[in-house]
Design a protein around this motif. Sequence first.
Motif, PDB file in Angstrom:
ATOM      1  N   LYS A   1       0.995  -1.167   0.029  1.00 21.23           N
ATOM      2  CA  LYS A   1      -0.071  -0.228  -0.065  1.00 21.23           C
ATOM      3  C   LYS A   1       0.731   1.206   0.091  1.00 21.23           C
ATOM      4  CE  LYS A   1      -4.225  -1.749   2.384  1.00 21.23           C
ATOM      5  NZ  LYS A   1      -3.823  -3.188   2.365  1.00 21.23           N
TER       6      LYS A   1
ATOM      7  N   GLN B   1      -3.141   5.275   0.708  1.00 22.11           N
ATOM      8  CA  GLN B   1      -3.832   4.205   0.920  1.00 22.11           C
ATOM      9  C   GLN B   1      -3.903   3.531   2.231  1.00 22.11           C
ATOM     10  OE1 GLN B   1      -1.918   1.719  -2.279  1.00 22.11           O
ATOM     11  NE2 GLN B   1      -3.856   1.384  -3.135  1.00 22.11           N
TER      12      GLN B   1
ATOM     13  N   VAL C   1      -2.909   6.261  -5.309  1.00 22.04           N
ATOM     14  CA  VAL C   1      -3.795   5.734  -6.435  1.00 22.04           C
ATOM     15  C   VAL C   1      -4.773   6.805  -6.738  1.00 22.04           C
ATOM     16  CG1 VAL C   1      -4.094   3.590  -5.513  1.00 22.04           C
ATOM     17  CG2 VAL C   1      -5.541   5.085  -4.493  1.00 22.04           C
TER      18      VAL C   1
ATOM     19  N   LYS D   1     -11.294   4.096 -10.728  1.00 24.73           N
ATOM     20  CA  LYS D   1     -10.008   3.508 -10.915  1.00 24.73           C
ATOM     21  C   LYS D   1      -9.367   3.032  -9.464  1.00 24.73           C
ATOM     22  CE  LYS D   1      -5.454   4.586 -12.049  1.00 24.73           C
ATOM     23  NZ  LYS D   1      -4.135   5.680 -12.394  1.00 24.73           N
ATOM     24  N   ALA D   2      -9.917   3.863  -8.300  1.00 25.70           N
ATOM     25  CA  ALA D   2      -9.575   3.243  -6.887  1.00 25.70           C
ATOM     26  C   ALA D   2     -10.373   2.061  -6.790  1.00 25.70           C
ATOM     27  CB  ALA D   2      -9.781   4.655  -6.033  1.00 25.70           C
TER      28      ALA D   2
ATOM     29  N   GLN E   1     -11.480  -0.380  -8.651  1.00 30.16           N
ATOM     30  CA  GLN E   1     -10.955  -1.364  -9.388  1.00 30.16           C
ATOM     31  C   GLN E   1      -9.786  -1.768  -8.671  1.00 30.16           C
ATOM     32  OE1 GLN E   1      -9.052  -0.469 -13.088  1.00 30.16           O
ATOM     33  NE2 GLN E   1      -9.844  -2.143 -13.929  1.00 30.16           N
ATOM     34  N   GLN E   2      -8.961  -1.056  -8.175  1.00 26.56           N
ATOM     35  CA  GLN E   2      -7.731  -1.700  -7.650  1.00 26.56           C
ATOM     36  C   GLN E   2      -7.899  -2.375  -6.261  1.00 26.56           C
ATOM     37  OE1 GLN E   2      -5.153   1.941  -7.350  1.00 26.56           O
ATOM     38  NE2 GLN E   2      -4.449   1.805  -9.569  1.00 26.56           N
TER      39      GLN E   2
ATOM     40  N   LYS F   1     -14.136   2.169  -3.050  1.00 25.40           N
ATOM     41  CA  LYS F   1     -13.819   3.427  -2.814  1.00 25.40           C
ATOM     42  C   LYS F   1     -14.920   4.134  -2.005  1.00 25.40           C
ATOM     43  CE  LYS F   1     -10.758   6.880  -3.182  1.00 25.40           C
ATOM     44  NZ  LYS F   1      -9.400   6.919  -2.684  1.00 25.40           N
TER      45      LYS F   1
END
Length: 271
Positions: free
Chosen positions: A2, A6, A77, A100-101, A103-104, A220
């Motif tokens: 991380k 994060q 991120v 995007k966040a 998805q991660q 997120k």
Amino acid sequence: MKSLVQLVEYQYTTFSRQERKVALKVIQEPRNVQKMSITRLAQATGVSNATITRFVKKMNCTNFYDFKLQLAQADSVNVDLPTKGTIPDDVYNFYQKVLKATQQLLDPAILKQIVSLIAQSDRLYLFGLGSSGYTANEMTQRLIRMGITAFGMTDSHMMYITSGIMKKGDLVLVLSNSGNTREVNEAAKVAQKNNAKLVALTGFSKSPLAELCDLSIIVKNSNFVDNSRFVNSQFAMTYALDIITTMLLENDNYRVKMDQTIEMIMNNKLK
């Protein structure tokens, strides 16, 4: 591994109320924080210098300078996207950041396990209050169209009553951004005592709900994006549920039943 941002998100629920103000600033504007002195950051967040010092220590940094150095080195991120432009641009950028966040954060292996639990369950209950309740109802309709026995529960009393009659083989999907809604968590505890399986869909991995459930989908939290005007707190949850829906529809039986219900609805509309 991380990034520092994060880690701040991950530990957010462990911070005091004042420390959370600092954490939110770091999460939303990491590059701006890198340029600030401790006094300037204190002024920007409405806290004392001592609060920031305590916050920095909790992040295992020697001092504020060390914290800024690690923040600068972190592969955050929260990639900066253009924030000025037309309103459609602003909303698009908000969606991009959240998507995007999330998805991660999503774990394909966990999603696969949850899809398997749904397929094996005798009855599936979806719990959600407020905005999460609307999302729970929408997902319930999808599941019913696939032939899955599903019930959307958006009233705290009904959640509690229904939990009392659950049994082994039942599954509860609990939707809660905070993971800290007392009524929802109490109903989930009752369901668990009756041997129902619990799955959380939440924005906090360190929350009473996530710790209670057998499996958790972490998305997120929109409050961690600069969200002073935009109010769609359900976007990340909807994205995760869309993935689960798509995975379920890989099953031929579910897909056929979905097609049949859609055809029936369309035929009725076109009469």
